[in-house]
Design an enzyme around this catalytic site. Structure first.
Site, short mmCIF file in Angstrom:
data_model
loop_
_atom_site.label_atom_id
_atom_site.label_comp_id
_atom_site.label_asym_id
_atom_site.label_seq_id
_atom_site.Cartn_x
_atom_site.Cartn_y
_atom_site.Cartn_z
N CYS A 151 18.65 34.51 37.37
CA CYS A 151 18.51 34.77 35.94
C CYS A 151 18.17 33.50 35.17
O CYS A 151 18.16 32.39 35.70
CB CYS A 151 19.77 35.41 35.38
SG CYS A 151 21.23 34.35 35.53
N ALA A 183 20.65 30.80 35.37
CA ALA A 183 20.59 30.07 36.64
C ALA A 183 19.53 28.98 36.57
O ALA A 183 19.72 27.87 37.08
CB ALA A 183 20.29 31.02 37.79
N ARG A 228 23.81 24.14 44.76
CA ARG A 228 22.41 23.77 45.00
C ARG A 228 22.20 22.49 45.82
O ARG A 228 21.10 22.07 46.05
CB ARG A 228 21.66 23.68 43.68
CG ARG A 228 20.98 25.01 43.36
CD ARG A 228 20.22 24.97 42.07
NE ARG A 228 19.24 23.92 41.99
CZ ARG A 228 18.02 24.00 42.45
NH1 ARG A 228 17.62 25.07 43.06
NH2 ARG A 228 17.19 22.99 42.32
N HIS A 257 14.34 27.50 32.60
CA HIS A 257 13.74 26.17 32.67
C HIS A 257 13.18 25.81 31.29
O HIS A 257 13.41 24.71 30.79
CB HIS A 257 12.57 26.14 33.66
CG HIS A 257 12.95 26.53 35.05
ND1 HIS A 257 12.05 27.15 35.90
CD2 HIS A 257 14.10 26.40 35.75
CE1 HIS A 257 12.65 27.38 37.06
NE2 HIS A 257 13.88 26.94 36.99
S1 SF4 Z 1 24.83 35.68 36.21
FE1 SF4 Z 1 25.63 35.65 34.12
S2 SF4 Z 1 23.97 34.90 32.88
FE2 SF4 Z 1 23.09 35.51 34.83
S3 SF4 Z 1 22.44 37.62 34.58
FE3 SF4 Z 1 24.54 37.70 35.30
S4 SF4 Z 1 25.73 37.72 33.44
FE4 SF4 Z 1 23.77 37.07 32.88
#
Ligand code: SF4
Ligand code: SF4
Lengths: 458, 567
Positions: free
Chosen positions: B77, B80, B111, B210
């Site tokens: 996402c 991330a 990572r 990014h």
């Molecule tokens: S990990 Fe957290 S920020 Fe990423 S999609 Fe899921 S809820 Fe949203």
């Protein structure tokens, strides 16, 4: 890599620093992975599914496939019904699953998605020539209430309450494990078989998350509790479930007792001698049989290893962390080994860890510090003064172990800095015996390392 | 006119029936019509044509579009991409994740980016995972108070130079104003506190994150410290120090006498970012994740940027030379040639050893937003061919080259990501650097140019953007590659089918692979993988007496059959 130590500031802290818990849908994904032919969809944005896959894969070292309904920004405003519908269609077409499990993420819960209603609508509007939707089980798993442990139990509960069918009683028993390893699950099945008891284990990810190499291409890894068996949980002669910290709301066994009159046995997680005895006693009483010879022998060997280990471990100081049920179980075993668990901690917050520990080791309870809703930063601050000899918990305790210079015995989930996490045995006589040996040996190894003489003979 | 005459090169060594068109058709086979229509535009045969004036024409790849629900994707996402990728490797900013616990837990040290503090007294918060761990009450009544308190706690604990706040999905919905809270706390604490609205649902992948990270670092940090830098100073943009790559590059640059002002963001610190605008040239490694910063610095401060690549020995030499060529100074050129001369003999020796063992083997790469391109260099140096590749979160320009930028359509998902308006800074803009760039361009030097992955790949290879889990499995069964490069999510299903999987996100605990020493490292490792005996013990699904293995008939029919068998 160094990390500067924090200034001496005393809590309590609002922020969680180095969490000692994972999020709720992860537990749901684990439970769904133990149903035959199941595919899981996380209802929300795709990131959660990707993160959870990655985390489970790094522990199990097996494929773990979780789909998502991929919310876009507009779905957060108008709701994710269409996304869910597309997701169901795509999963069905690609994988022809026997069951689809849907768990919600925080996002879907925050906007108040009604998955049950969506499913009803989607089914009633399905076009007759499209592929038929398999049974779908859904569970609400907001992470801002509870941890992965709650997610796991809620999902087992959802599977049973949404699929189980009434009917005349059959021979089998239901076993609802806790978040055990695949090796634990295989062993539980073995025990059931040795008692001559047909067992429905739900979930059963012993093959799906610890399988051999594939000789045939598999769309969905083989194994898992068959859908028909999940339906038949309503006709079992009794259920066994392992939790002393989670309430009735999370209990699949309780639900079956209330709705279909299936007698429920609520046991602590069977780690250590006495907790394992409780399991074997219940099994024996259900089928009116003595503990099979093989297991009686294993019990004997366990006692033997407890005696052998005792002299090295007596009054050694341990810090235990992880899911509350697991921590309680380990404390039971440590009591039998003569180890003093100076600190027992969990990121979970059921409020019942202390009472579970008190039931398991009544004579020790008042000298054990118990922390719930805690994190590794708290643990570090506390544990430093307690001068533990050994730490017992998951891989996330590695930094703590490094800073305290106390060795870590890896158990539970996640273990992502070693191989074989899926094959670690924790439960039953055999599991206790193996764990006891590991604990002793880890301690011996560290004593050996620290000794000036470099002795090599005990 | 097609670019090469050997267009019928079958994807599967020796089997003429497995053509790119057949593979493509099979990958698309089971999708519902709507999904198929979308995936058709992302699974593309690299049909390289030259038009009349000789310029290369490439097919369009519908990259950076939303993944269809229910497709198991490699993508993560926005959060991330922002917190995990760009800000994760910076050691002395305390990162606070505002949201429920999972998002922060999952991005905690996963990572493998490394960092070296000069001494133990220096800050390194990378092992620290700070979350507001929202509870139900915050979801209902808002979490600003909790965030404020968390910032205060982080400050009390560490007195850091800066604190960064990252929003996850629920935060965007309950409407917490993270920027306002950060601004207040900045004023109150007297350190830099800034926030990122990188909720996971924004954009279509890490890529949106990014961009958001680039914007905020540019707005809040770059330009804070005007310490002058030397005439041969650069920033290295888009290098994240996985497995120690940045250490190798730092060493090379230092030996060449090139001053590295900052790296975005492997082995980086807050102060480096603050001073980054004073470097004289920006060298971009991962174009996808960081081109925004390069672009914005150029607009505001005048620093030109070039594309470099330190993955592959030839590419490393080329990149060092390109930097030297820009500064156009004899001493620097000599330095660079000396360093290349020192490093290359070992490379050649390693190539002599490993090339015969690896040559002719076939690789596929599905990873990231630049790695699937860069690592093809290394395979080429081993005599291996890349027969199919694709990115996880790249855009069209990373496939087709920056020349397509004007023709990229902005869809609803991208429109939501802020484009900062950047003007030249009245005081700090360095006209001399701009002029230097213009002068160099007149002499034929290319700035701001990236040709993308496809131009360097062979004609008629397969390009698959955002490959799905089931497509990857089908692809393996059909083309039977000798090595599959992806990440941990793909690793075990690939290996279950008897094909070694090289993780190019985390390097499977290996690395470094950058620079000359890294290239040698990589050759050794690939040799070990493609020639390991263990794979002969795995009976791949296609050899299990399946019709595919027995008959020479084209795959489609047999594939359908064996798939039915498993159900
Ligand atoms: S990990 Fe957290 S920020 Fe990423 S999609 Fe899921 S809820 Fe949203
Ligand atoms: S949003 Fe919730 S479900 Fe998703 S990763 Fe974060 S904590 Fe877990």
């Amino acid at each position: 890599m160094t990390t500067r130590t924090a200034n001496p500031v005393s809590g309590p802290f609002v922020a969680t620093r180095n969490a000692c818990k994972l999020c709720t849908p992860l537990g749901a994904c684990l439970a769904f992975a133990g149903v035959e032919g199941a595919r899981t969809i996380l209802h929300g944005s795709q990131g959660c599914a990707t993160y959870i896959r990655r985390y489970m894969i790094s522990h199990f070292k097996e494929p773990v496939d979780i789909a998502s309904s991929n919310f876009s920004e507009s779905a957060t405003i108008f709701g994710g019904r269409d996304n869910l519908q597309d997701g169901l269609a795509n999963v069905t077409r690609q994988y022809q699953p026997a069951v689809i499990g849907i768990a919600t993420t925080c996002l879907a819960e925050t906007i108040g998605e009604d998955v049950g209603m969506y499913l009803h609508e989607i089914r009633s509007q399905a076009s007759p020539d499209g592929p038929a939707l398999p049974p779908v089980v859904h569970v609400g798993t907001p992470s801002y209430c509870g941890t992965h442990a709650e997610g796991y139990l809620a999902t087992v509960h959802a599977l049973v309450s949404q699929l189980a069918e009434d009917g005349s009683q059959r021979d089998h028993i239901n076993v609802f494990p806790n978040m055990f390893s695949p090796a634990d699950l295989r062993y539980l099945k073995e025990i059931g078989a040795d008692f001559g008891l047909p067992v429905t284990l739900l979930p059963d990810y012993s093959d799906t998350l610890d399988g051999p190499t594939w000789e045939e291409y598999q769309l969905i890894p083989q194994g898992g509790t068959p859908l028909a068996a999940v339906r038949r949980t309503g006709q079992a002669r009794s259920s066994i479930e392992f939790t002393w910290v989670h309430g009735e709301k999370a209990s699949a066994g309780q639900w079956l007792e209330e709705h279909f009159g299936v007698r429920n046995h609520r046991l602590p997680v069977p780690i250590g001698l006495r907790a394992s005895d409780a399991l074997f006693d219940v099994l024996g009483s259900i089928c009116d049989r003595e503990t099979p010879a093989r297991h009686a022998a294993e019990r004997g060997r366990l006692i033997d290893s407890l005696i052998d280990g005792h002299k090295y471990l007596f009054e050694r100081r341990a810090v235990v962390f992880g899911e509350e049920d697991l921590v309680a179980g380990i404390v039971g075993l440590l009591g039998e080994l003569g180890v003093h668990p100076v600190l027992c901690a969990s990121g979970g917050d059921t409020g019942r860890l202390r009472s579970a520990i008190a039931r398991l080791v009544p004579d020790q309870a008042d000298r054990i510090q118990v922390r719930q809703a805690t994190d590794f930063a708290d643990l570090e601050e506390l544990a430093g003064d307690l001068k533990p000899d050994i730490l017992i918990g998951n891989s996330k305790g590695y930094w703590l172990s490094r800073r305290l210079k106390a060795p870590l015995v890896r158990i539970g989930f996640p273990i992502h800095d070693r191989v074989g996490g899926a094959r670690l045995l924790h439960v039953g006589y055999r599991g206790a015996q193996q764990l006891a040996d590991r604990i002793v040996n880890t301690l011996l190894e560290s004593l050996q390392e620290q000794s000036d003489e470099g002795y090599s003979y005990l | 006119m097609s670019e090469s005459s050997t267009t019928s090169d079958p994807l599967r060594g020796g089997d003429a029936s497995v053509t790119p068109a057949v593979v493509r058709e099979q990958l698309l086979r089971d999708y519902p019509a709507k999904t198929k229509k979308k995936r058709e535009k992302q699974i593309v045969i690299n049909d390289k044509q030259r038009d009349e004036d000789g310029s290369l024409q490439l097919p369009v790849v519908a990259a950076n579009t939303r993944t269809v629900p229910g497709i198991i994707t490699q993508r993560g996402c926005c959060y991330a991409g922002c917190k995990g990728v760009i800000l994760g490797p910076t050691r002395d900013i305390v990162n606070i994740v505002h949201g429920p616990i999972g998002c922060s837990f999952y991005s905690w040290l996963t990572r493998r980016n490394q960092t070296h503090t000069p001494t133990d007294e220096h800050d390194n918060f990378m092992t620290y995972c700070f979350s507001t761990d929202m509870i139900e009450e915050n979801i209902i009544f808002g979490g600003e108070k909790r965030l404020r308190q968390a910032i205060q706690e982080a400050y009390d604990l560490f007195h850091p130079k800066a604190i960064a706040v990252f929003s996850t999905c629920p935060v965007g919905l309950i409407g917490d104003d993270v920027h306002q809270v950060s601004a207040e706390m900045k004023k109150q604490l007297g350190i830099n506190v800034f926030a990122f609205s990188c909720e996971g649902y924004k954009g279509v992948s890490q890529s949106a994150g990014h961009h958001i990270a680039n914007n905020q670092i540019f707005k809040h940090v770059i330009g804070e410290d005007d310490t002058t830098r030397s005439q041969w100073s650069i920033n290295l943009l888009g290098e994240y120090n996985i497995g120690g790559d940045a250490f190798v590059i730092e060493d090379l640059l230092e030996r060449c006498g090139i001053e590295l002002v900052s790296t975005f963001s492997g082995n980086s610190t807050y102060d480096q970012f603050a001073n980054a605008h004073m470097a004289r040239l920006n060298a971009v490694m991962c174009h996808r994740s960081i081109n925004y910063v390069a672009d914005m610095i150029e607009k505001k401060y005048g620093t030109p940027w070039i594309k470099v690549n330190f993955i592959g020995a030839n590419a490393t030499a080329k990149s060092l030379r390109k930097i030297a060529e820009y500064f156009d100074d004899r001493r620097l050129t000599e330095n660079v040639e000396r360093v290349i001369g020192e490093e290359f003999p070992a490379v050649v020796q390693a190539q002599r050893k490993y090339r015969p063992r690896c040559s002719g083997k076939r690789a596929v790469l599905f990873v990231g937003g630049s790695r699937a391109h860069h690592y093809q260099e290394l395979f080429r140096e081993l005599g291996m061919e890349t027969i199919a590749a694709g990115y996880e979160f790249a855009h069209r320009d990373d496939y087709e080259g920056r020349r397509v930028l004007p023709s990229i359509k902005i869809d609803a998902d991208s429109r939501n990501i802020e484009e900062l308006r950047v003007d030249a800074d009245q005081e700090k803009f360095r006209e001399s650097d701009r002029q230097k760039g213009i002068a160099r361009e007149k002499q034929g030097y290319t700035l701001r140019e990236y040709d993308g992955m496809m131009a360097e790949m062979k004609d008629q290879t397969l390009i698959i953007d955002d490959i799905s889990h089931s497509e990857a499995e089908r692809l393996i069964r059909m083309v039977r590659p000798d090595v599959f490069c992806a990440g941990i999510k793909e690793k075990y299903s690939v290996q279950k089918m008897g094909v070694p999987c090289k993780q190019l996100h985390s390097y499977d605990y290996g690395g470094p692979y950058a620079g000359f020493a890294g290239a040698i490292n990589f050759y050794e490792e690939i040799d070990r993988m493609v020639n390991a005996r263990i794979w002969s013990r795995v009976q791949p699904p296609w050899e299990n007496g399946s019709p595919a293995a027995e008959s020479k008939s084209p795959l489609p029919a047999s594939m359908a059959e064996s798939e039915e068998n498993t159900n």
